[in-house]
Motif scaffolding. Structure first.
Motif, PDB file in Angstrom:
ATOM      1  N   LEU A  77     -15.706  -3.716 -17.095  1.00 51.65           N
ATOM      2  CA  LEU A  77     -16.474  -2.552 -16.598  1.00 51.65           C
ATOM      3  C   LEU A  77     -17.246  -3.076 -15.453  1.00 51.65           C
ATOM      4  CD1 LEU A  77     -17.639  -0.818 -19.834  1.00 51.65           C
ATOM      5  CD2 LEU A  77     -15.705  -0.329 -18.527  1.00 51.65           C
ATOM      6  N   ARG A  78     -16.832  -3.901 -14.551  1.00 52.09           N
ATOM      7  CA  ARG A  78     -17.193  -4.097 -13.298  1.00 52.09           C
ATOM      8  C   ARG A  78     -16.504  -3.617 -12.155  1.00 52.09           C
ATOM      9  NH1 ARG A  78     -19.917 -10.065 -13.363  1.00 52.09           N
ATOM     10  NH2 ARG A  78     -21.352  -9.100 -11.903  1.00 52.09           N
ATOM     11  N   ASP A  79     -16.933  -2.549 -11.423  1.00 53.80           N
ATOM     12  CA  ASP A  79     -16.573  -1.674 -10.558  1.00 53.80           C
ATOM     13  C   ASP A  79     -16.252  -2.298  -9.144  1.00 53.80           C
ATOM     14  OD1 ASP A  79     -15.979  -0.050 -12.646  1.00 53.80           O
ATOM     15  OD2 ASP A  79     -17.472   1.384 -11.973  1.00 53.80           O
ATOM     16  N   LEU A  80     -15.847  -3.642  -9.104  1.00 59.84           N
ATOM     17  CA  LEU A  80     -15.655  -4.460  -7.967  1.00 59.84           C
ATOM     18  C   LEU A  80     -14.229  -5.071  -7.722  1.00 59.84           C
ATOM     19  CD1 LEU A  80     -17.379  -5.161  -5.365  1.00 59.84           C
ATOM     20  CD2 LEU A  80     -17.992  -7.516  -6.743  1.00 59.84           C
ATOM     21  N   VAL A  81     -13.546  -4.943  -6.820  1.00 62.27           N
ATOM     22  CA  VAL A  81     -11.987  -5.356  -6.734  1.00 62.27           C
ATOM     23  C   VAL A  81     -11.961  -6.034  -5.210  1.00 62.27           C
ATOM     24  CG1 VAL A  81      -9.760  -5.015  -6.530  1.00 62.27           C
ATOM     25  CG2 VAL A  81     -11.256  -3.741  -8.135  1.00 62.27           C
ATOM     26  N   GLY A  82     -11.560  -7.486  -5.260  1.00 61.36           N
ATOM     27  CA  GLY A  82     -11.230  -8.143  -4.096  1.00 61.36           C
ATOM     28  C   GLY A  82      -9.604  -8.246  -3.550  1.00 61.36           C
ATOM     29  N   LEU A  83      -9.346  -7.801  -2.544  1.00 59.42           N
ATOM     30  CA  LEU A  83      -7.951  -7.806  -2.150  1.00 59.42           C
ATOM     31  C   LEU A  83      -7.663  -8.723  -1.117  1.00 59.42           C
ATOM     32  CD1 LEU A  83      -7.999  -3.892  -1.904  1.00 59.42           C
ATOM     33  CD2 LEU A  83      -6.877  -5.080  -3.771  1.00 59.42           C
ATOM     34  N   ASP A  84      -6.587  -9.438  -1.041  1.00 55.92           N
ATOM     35  CA  ASP A  84      -6.340 -10.702  -0.155  1.00 55.92           C
ATOM     36  C   ASP A  84      -4.925 -10.609  -0.281  1.00 55.92           C
ATOM     37  OD1 ASP A  84      -6.622 -12.217   1.605  1.00 55.92           O
ATOM     38  OD2 ASP A  84      -7.702 -13.765   0.360  1.00 55.92           O
ATOM     39  N   GLY A  85      -4.271 -11.239   0.837  1.00 55.36           N
ATOM     40  CA  GLY A  85      -3.015 -11.497   1.066  1.00 55.36           C
ATOM     41  C   GLY A  85      -2.684 -13.111   1.768  1.00 55.36           C
ATOM     42  N   ALA A  86      -1.422 -13.301   1.754  1.00 53.15           N
ATOM     43  CA  ALA A  86      -1.023 -14.753   2.291  1.00 53.15           C
ATOM     44  C   ALA A  86       0.589 -14.792   2.473  1.00 53.15           C
ATOM     45  CB  ALA A  86      -1.586 -15.913   1.348  1.00 53.15           C
ATOM     46  N   PHE A  87       0.747 -15.596   3.293  1.00 58.80           N
ATOM     47  CA  PHE A  87       2.185 -15.592   3.844  1.00 58.80           C
ATOM     48  C   PHE A  87       3.017 -16.448   2.719  1.00 58.80           C
ATOM     49  CE2 PHE A  87       0.515 -14.935   7.932  1.00 58.80           C
ATOM     50  CZ  PHE A  87       1.353 -13.865   8.419  1.00 58.80           C
ATOM     51  N   MET A  88       4.274 -16.037   2.407  1.00 53.86           N
ATOM     52  CA  MET A  88       5.044 -17.014   1.907  1.00 53.86           C
ATOM     53  C   MET A  88       5.734 -17.887   2.707  1.00 53.86           C
ATOM     54  SD  MET A  88       5.991 -15.914  -1.256  1.00 53.86           S
ATOM     55  CE  MET A  88       7.536 -16.167  -1.994  1.00 53.86           C
ATOM     56  N   LYS A  89       5.954 -19.181   2.131  1.00 57.25           N
ATOM     57  CA  LYS A  89       6.412 -20.313   3.033  1.00 57.25           C
ATOM     58  C   LYS A  89       7.640 -20.650   3.084  1.00 57.25           C
ATOM     59  CE  LYS A  89       1.706 -22.568   2.730  1.00 57.25           C
ATOM     60  NZ  LYS A  89       0.796 -23.639   2.432  1.00 57.25           N
ATOM     61  N   GLY A  90       8.682 -19.916   2.229  1.00 54.74           N
ATOM     62  CA  GLY A  90      10.076 -20.261   2.241  1.00 54.74           C
ATOM     63  C   GLY A  90      10.778 -19.715   3.438  1.00 54.74           C
ATOM     64  N   PRO A  91      12.033 -19.567   3.200  1.00 53.64           N
ATOM     65  CA  PRO A  91      12.937 -19.213   4.320  1.00 53.64           C
ATOM     66  C   PRO A  91      13.026 -17.805   4.239  1.00 53.64           C
ATOM     67  CG  PRO A  91      14.259 -20.032   2.194  1.00 53.64           C
ATOM     68  CD  PRO A  91      12.712 -20.328   2.207  1.00 53.64           C
ATOM     69  N   PHE A  92      12.467 -17.022   3.439  1.00 48.66           N
ATOM     70  CA  PHE A  92      12.486 -15.617   3.521  1.00 48.66           C
ATOM     71  C   PHE A  92      11.027 -15.211   3.673  1.00 48.66           C
ATOM     72  CE2 PHE A  92      16.100 -16.325   0.545  1.00 48.66           C
ATOM     73  CZ  PHE A  92      17.040 -15.721   1.364  1.00 48.66           C
ATOM     74  N   PRO A  93      10.833 -14.168   4.625  1.00 55.28           N
ATOM     75  CA  PRO A  93       9.573 -13.964   5.153  1.00 55.28           C
ATOM     76  C   PRO A  93       8.966 -12.953   4.093  1.00 55.28           C
ATOM     77  CG  PRO A  93      11.187 -12.693   6.418  1.00 55.28           C
ATOM     78  CD  PRO A  93      11.938 -13.883   5.762  1.00 55.28           C
ATOM     79  N   GLY A  94       7.644 -12.926   4.001  1.00 57.42           N
ATOM     80  CA  GLY A  94       6.970 -12.176   2.804  1.00 57.42           C
ATOM     81  C   GLY A  94       5.498 -12.302   2.909  1.00 57.42           C
ATOM     82  N   GLN A  95       5.106 -11.503   2.110  1.00 57.88           N
ATOM     83  CA  GLN A  95       3.336 -11.435   2.098  1.00 57.88           C
ATOM     84  C   GLN A  95       3.192 -11.678   0.300  1.00 57.88           C
ATOM     85  OE1 GLN A  95       0.627 -11.684   3.994  1.00 57.88           O
ATOM     86  NE2 GLN A  95       1.526 -12.005   5.797  1.00 57.88           N
ATOM     87  N   VAL A  96       2.216 -12.320   0.090  1.00 55.95           N
ATOM     88  CA  VAL A  96       1.577 -12.361  -1.393  1.00 55.95           C
ATOM     89  C   VAL A  96       0.318 -11.567  -1.434  1.00 55.95           C
ATOM     90  CG1 VAL A  96       1.028 -13.476  -3.422  1.00 55.95           C
ATOM     91  CG2 VAL A  96       2.742 -14.699  -2.082  1.00 55.95           C
ATOM     92  N   LEU A  97       0.570 -10.399  -1.990  1.00 55.38           N
ATOM     93  CA  LEU A  97      -0.926  -9.653  -1.973  1.00 55.38           C
ATOM     94  C   LEU A  97      -1.461  -9.953  -3.528  1.00 55.38           C
ATOM     95  CD1 LEU A  97       0.268  -6.255  -0.765  1.00 55.38           C
ATOM     96  CD2 LEU A  97      -0.551  -8.296   0.457  1.00 55.38           C
ATOM     97  N   THR A  98      -2.733 -10.099  -3.602  1.00 56.70           N
ATOM     98  CA  THR A  98      -3.415 -10.269  -4.692  1.00 56.70           C
ATOM     99  C   THR A  98      -4.691  -9.504  -4.879  1.00 56.70           C
ATOM    100  OG1 THR A  98      -4.713 -12.326  -3.784  1.00 56.70           O
ATOM    101  CG2 THR A  98      -2.612 -12.750  -4.958  1.00 56.70           C
ATOM    102  N   THR A  99      -5.237  -9.084  -6.191  1.00 59.73           N
ATOM    103  CA  THR A  99      -6.419  -8.580  -6.286  1.00 59.73           C
ATOM    104  C   THR A  99      -7.104  -9.359  -7.548  1.00 59.73           C
ATOM    105  OG1 THR A  99      -7.419  -6.430  -6.959  1.00 59.73           O
ATOM    106  CG2 THR A  99      -5.286  -6.933  -7.772  1.00 59.73           C
ATOM    107  N   VAL A 100      -8.333  -9.520  -7.242  1.00 62.63           N
ATOM    108  CA  VAL A 100      -9.235 -10.140  -8.233  1.00 62.63           C
ATOM    109  C   VAL A 100     -10.695  -9.326  -8.329  1.00 62.63           C
ATOM    110  CG1 VAL A 100      -8.263 -12.262  -7.658  1.00 62.63           C
ATOM    111  CG2 VAL A 100     -10.419 -11.511  -6.652  1.00 62.63           C
ATOM    112  N   GLY A 101     -11.163  -9.521  -9.492  1.00 58.98           N
ATOM    113  CA  GLY A 101     -12.355  -8.896  -9.900  1.00 58.98           C
ATOM    114  C   GLY A 101     -13.463  -9.864 -10.319  1.00 58.98           C
ATOM    115  N   LEU A 102     -14.439  -9.589 -10.895  1.00 63.10           N
ATOM    116  CA  LEU A 102     -15.639 -10.517 -11.365  1.00 63.10           C
ATOM    117  C   LEU A 102     -15.601 -10.452 -12.870  1.00 63.10           C
ATOM    118  CD1 LEU A 102     -18.393  -9.910  -9.044  1.00 63.10           C
ATOM    119  CD2 LEU A 102     -16.959 -11.770  -8.962  1.00 63.10           C
TER     120      LEU A 102
END
Length: 438
Positions: A77-102
């Motif tokens: 019950l902690r109403d705090l969310v962090g959002l982030d993204g990072a590049f994929m490094k393989g031959p196919f382009p893309g992004q890894v999106l992640t979300t974390v809390g505390l």
């Protein structure tokens, strides 16, 4: 050398899998993940195909939220969310999106992750819509989102959660400028700017800030001050960096294994903790206990205490509501130095509650109200002191005093003055006792 690289590529495929073939196995991977992790959400999105008869589709996105992590986040019950993204490094382009809390120890709590085609408003909106379904978030939710000014994210948050707060993480500029200026000097200037409460004060501090680095100051001015925040959520992407150069399933499984190991490590650390609190909370409480010796608390005759320090700084502690004018008790749920000094003074009373751990926790009724809650309160106020008649069949069970609490569904208000239905004493126009409402 060409032959060596070819042989190395073949060996790598044996170890991590083939980049192309793993896309064909995504459905099977999703089913296996859900079968072995109850209540897990896996959603695969594909590109539109003009030929409905085609047996294949082009992969676009995949979203994963593991069931145990989902339930753990809801329980915290902690109403705090962090959002982030990072590049994929393989031959196919893309992004890894992640979300974390505390988590309860103020560490990062990984929650959900996705692989998308690119970082834009559409992909972030798709990711947040799935996250909202898993966490039961409505458009009026009052969560606080923290991000690193990701492309398209601000628009997606504004559209899906108009009542939410969105703060920007400035840790990267914090780290860079700390090396240039020195940790203490930089931290003090940036913190004073971020903590300014009035516009003239903010402008004065920003002018002072620009004397150290005009370029950094101009960069900060591009961010609306309301969005400023400092956080450590970007740590998660650093932990999964080695998985971002793997094929899609290997990448997803690398993240899953990291989450599994992290939760197990946290559980082991918690078992070693001494006392009822988490290690971080215990350290904070111990430090505040030492500082409390510098304060003197005086009872005001009710539920409040005036606490005075060695430098004659004063604060007021409200024992009933578990608050202090320094706001640290209210914000963190851990008694501040002023509160501990108050509890020490109360301990002289034989009827006082001496166990300080019982005073650790978030105060009741301190969360920000959603639009629905505010509307409900306005409706209750408009009903005044009228008598409610229950015309529905639902009830909400007994209250603490054993009285059955009836549902407010299908309620018709009866005025206490004219005894007519449909109005209350505040809106009564004096129609008379038994007259019907026109």
């Amino acid at each position: 050398m060409d032959k060596v690289f070819r042989e190395k590529d073949i060996a790598r495929k044996h170890v991590t899998g083939d980049y192309t073939k793993q896309f064909e196995l995504l459905r099977d991977y999703a089913l296996e993940l859900q079968a072995t992790n109850p209540d897990t959400t896996v959603k695969i999105d594909v590109c539109p195909n003009g030929n409905p008869a085609s047996p294949t589709r082009q992969f676009r996105r995949i979203y994963v939220c593991l069931g145990p992590l989902k339930e753990g986040f809801k329980a915290c019950l902690r109403d705090l969310v962090g959002l982030d993204g990072a590049f994929m490094k393989g031959p196919f382009p893309g992004q890894v999106l992640t979300t974390v809390g505390l988590d309860s120890n103020n560490g990062i709590y990984p929650l959900a992750y996705a692989i998308v085609e690119s970082e834009n408003t559409a992909s972030w909106k798709w990711f947040l819509e799935n996250l909202a379904d898993d966490l039961k978030l409505g458009s009026n939710s009052n969560y606080t989102f923290i991000s690193d000014r990701k492309k398209g994210l601000q628009i997606a948050v504004d559209q899906l959660f108009p009542n939410a707060d969105h703060r920007y993480c400035i840790r990267h500029i914090h780290d860079n400028m700390r090396k240039k200026w020195g940790q203490t000097e930089y931290r003090d200037h940036l913190w004073r700017c971020a903590s300014a409460t009035i516009i003239p004060e903010f402008e004065h501090l920003m002018k002072e800030f620009s004397e150290y680095d005009k370029e950094a100051c101009q960069w900060l001015k591009q961010i609306p001050p309301v969005h400023w925040a400092k956080s450590h959520f970007s740590v998660f992407n650093g932990k999964i960096e080695k998985g971002r150069d793997k094929p899609v399933i290997s990448c997803l499984d690398f993240i899953r294994e990291y989450l599994m190991k992290r939760i197990c490590n946290v559980m082991k650390a918690m078992k070693k903790a001494k006392g009822p609190l988490t290690p971080t909370a215990t350290d904070i409480l111990d430090a505040r206990k030492k500082g409390a010796s510098q304060y003197i608390a005086r009872w005001n005759g009710a539920n409040k205490y005036q606490v005075t320090g060695a430098l004659q700084d004063q604060h007021v502690v409200d024992v009933r509501n578990q608050t202090c004018t320094c706001r640290k008790w209210e914000l963190m749920g851990i008694p501040c130095r002023h509160a501990i000094a108050t509890l020490n003074e109360m301990s002289k009373d034989p009827e006082a509650e001496l166990d300080i751990y019982k005073w650790v926790g978030r105060p009741k009724k301190k969360g920000r109200q959603s639009e629905g809650e505010r509307l409900s309160k306005r409706q209750k106020a408009s009903q005044g002191d009228g008598v409610n008649e229950m015309q529905g069949e639902d009830s909400q069970g007994p209250t603490n005093d054993g009285v059955q609490k009836l549902s407010r569904k299908h309620i018709s208000v009866t005025c206490s003055k004219c005894k007519n239905k449909g109005n209350n004493s505040r809106t009564c126009k004096g129609q008379g006792g038994n007259q019907s409402k026109k």
